[in-house]
Design an enzyme around this catalytic site. Sequence first.
Site, PDB file in Angstrom:
ATOM      1  N   TRP A 355      39.746  25.691  55.211  1.00 26.81           N
ATOM      2  CA  TRP A 355      40.015  27.103  55.541  1.00 26.81           C
ATOM      3  C   TRP A 355      39.128  27.564  56.699  1.00 26.81           C
ATOM      4  CZ3 TRP A 355      36.947  31.663  53.521  1.00 26.81           C
ATOM      5  CH2 TRP A 355      35.626  31.294  53.253  1.00 26.81           C
ATOM      6  N   ASP A 356      38.126  26.755  57.030  1.00 27.73           N
ATOM      7  CA  ASP A 356      37.239  27.057  58.161  1.00 27.73           C
ATOM      8  C   ASP A 356      38.087  27.419  59.386  1.00 27.73           C
ATOM      9  OD1 ASP A 356      36.059  25.392  56.213  1.00 27.73           O
ATOM     10  OD2 ASP A 356      34.493  24.722  57.575  1.00 27.73           O
ATOM     11  N   GLU A 485      31.451  28.501  46.479  1.00 25.09           N
ATOM     12  CA  GLU A 485      31.613  27.299  45.658  1.00 25.09           C
ATOM     13  C   GLU A 485      30.581  27.179  44.537  1.00 25.09           C
ATOM     14  OE1 GLU A 485      31.906  23.962  48.334  1.00 25.09           O
ATOM     15  OE2 GLU A 485      33.921  24.566  48.943  1.00 25.09           O
ATOM     16  N   LYS A 597      26.580  30.508  46.836  1.00 22.43           N
ATOM     17  CA  LYS A 597      26.347  29.581  47.946  1.00 22.43           C
ATOM     18  C   LYS A 597      26.602  30.278  49.277  1.00 22.43           C
ATOM     19  CE  LYS A 597      28.152  25.110  49.585  1.00 22.43           C
ATOM     20  NZ  LYS A 597      29.260  24.158  49.482  1.00 22.43           N
ATOM     21  N   GLN A 598      27.593  31.193  49.283  1.00 25.92           N
ATOM     22  CA  GLN A 598      28.053  31.727  50.565  1.00 25.92           C
ATOM     23  C   GLN A 598      28.757  33.060  50.378  1.00 25.92           C
ATOM     24  OE1 GLN A 598      30.803  28.196  50.021  1.00 25.92           O
ATOM     25  NE2 GLN A 598      31.669  29.129  51.866  1.00 25.92           N
TER      26      GLN A 598
END
Length: 759
Positions: A355-356, A485, A597-598
């Site tokens: 998806w980046d 994640e 994580k993000q």
Amino acid sequence: MNNAKFPIHPWKITEIGFNPQHLAENESVFALANGYLGFRGNLEEDAPTGTRSIKGTYINGVYDTAPILYGESAYAFAKNSQTISHVAETKGFTIKADGEHVTFSQSLTNHVRELDLYTGILTRTFSYKTKKGGSIKVQIERLVSQENKHLAAMRLKITGISGGCDVEVTSGVYKPEFEIAKSDDPRTATGKDMNMILTTSGTFKPHYGAYTVLATKSSGMSVAAAITHQVTNAKATPTGESAWTFKGNTSQEIIVEKFATYYSGESKNFDAKQCRDEALSAADTQSYDTFAAQQKTFYKNFWDEVGMDIVGDDATLQGLRFNMFHLLQSTGQDGRTNIAAKGLTGSGYEGHYFWDTEIYVLPFMLHSSPQIAKALLMYRYSILDQARVRAKELGHDKGALYPWRTIGGEECSAYYAAGTAQYHINADIAYAIASYVRFTNDTEFLCNYGTEMLLETARLWYSLGFFNTEKGGKFCINHVTGPDEYNAVVNNNVYTNLMARENMLSAIRTLNDLQAKDPQKYTALKNKTNLSEEEIQDWDNASEAMYLPYRPDTQIFPQDEGFLDRKPMPIKDIPKENFPLLLHYHPLVIYRHNVCKQADLVLAMVLLGDYFTMEQKRENFHFYDAVTTHDSTLSKAVFSILASEIGEHQKAYDYFMFTARLDLDNTHKNTKDGLHMANMAGTWLCLVQGFAGMRCYGNTLSFAPHLPQGWESYTFNMHFQGRTIKVYVDKSGSKFSLVRGESIEILVDGKSITVHSQQ
Ligand code: BGC
């Protein structure tokens, strides 16, 4: 911030001397590519003994497959891995001076390697003294042509030959060999066999040609590589299977120009002739200088088009330009390939597309090279059928489910919790389609490709979710993983639910438009996809009833329904050496804790900013700022953008600075496996959406510019509906002008202004 590995320069990345410790990471930094062919920045000669080097030449979209071996498998787990292949090596030259192999030792001095971002050319120079007292000066240039995607050109010059030094150069095309090393780091491709099989190889006379044809072991792909040379002052003899040796006449300078071509195709009908012909024609009719001149023109145009500059902070400018340069280099542009998480700079993440692309890289392309943004979406269209099949495997009778990670279109994620469960990829693609159309007005794309993808992805959400009586009949999406994640297989991830809602609404809007504007196309699409009017109504109902966990008392949106029930894990108490957490804790330990994580909810606030109030943005930014480790390089840019919006300018700048030189300074410590493409695009987004505050809600383009402390000014161009708008911000405020296109009304800090056409 800058550890001075490379001197600060607005256009150049220069390595002075040689530090074996940095060899592998610099191979990523000095990579050259053109969206199709990628050369890691390997030295021409073999790496010095005892150093860590990762050889790599890649063709975008060429991979091998192997069955994924599960200790315990389960129904519909991804079956095969796909791993980017290492194709033939052509970038090498072996130099012998007085019989000695010219390589790093005390005899090699004045080593300088320089990547010129303005021209796309990599140059290396050094001197060498032999034991017998002879000496030479070496200059090597390398380019991977942007004009001819199948071609790379190199020029080796040996000058200053003195002391009667005997010089010979060997140049060939070789099959690379890799040992299959194993690692516990899931971000690498170690443990995967990337070796290809040699089909044929040989030399041919004109222009000292040589070729190699390699095939993958099981994916049915072949790659031919051919080389030719133009040689000045040296006598050639064929050497081994696929190389030539050029022996100089003592004291006369030697020039070896090398042209390498690559072609790939399906093994069963693969013909390598075109590859040889093109290598021959390069040597016959062109010289290194012609290719270098083309390359310079190409990059000049690119830089003129993006028009980005920062005055007052050269270190950051260097980082940003480096990032933009690599994004352009690594992105597939043919509609059949995409951009891997590490681009064409390394085999990290096995060369997979994530998806980046849609959430990070595509917006950069959209604003700088919209035709590349389209090509990226066309790739998704090209794998729509595989996504339809995958949806069925996952129990959805209708719709398409795009793979979390793939090259060829099939799901390759072996760990479903942080892979297949990330259904949000569907909505990310839908979001990118809607943005692309909003920014380009490309209705032709929308009619012929976009609507079908929107429809099939919308269908999937309806099949996945349900109207939950336990939640007052709200539409719930359970057991998915959002972008973060560290919280896997959760219920009602706000990002996913909001993006799914947006996906269904986009599909409805687009279908209604199509029906009104082109009823014939609408009927054809309905028939092709077996779409009923009831389905469209269903999506509307589901969007309307979408469940979003929210705490009105604190204004916090729990990232997912259970997020606030998890055990706290104060980040400041975790020992430094335990980051990234994924390498030090069992996933279950992480999943049980209140740690991210993000960016996840924060990302939703950036992408769907008009859904939230400023107050909610502030509260949630601070809340998630405290629980996010940023173990993923996709995180900090997003925090920077939201920090800018809520007026936390220092935070915005600090986060931005982490992203700007991440790979140049190797701050994430794994640049050796390839550069971090999403982060690189994130940097640019920090500038445009963060500092300049660019947003587009509905059809209105708006800005809220501010200037980071210490900067004199910044500027960039962006495309919007056939226009190129120049944005300039300095201490006195902001200016908007049109490079091309018609006048437009925009909002700046909430006030409407007209940017007038120059024509
Ligand atoms: C991130 C994902 C990302 C992947 C590839 C992972 O570490 O968590 O969001 O897609 O890297 O860049």
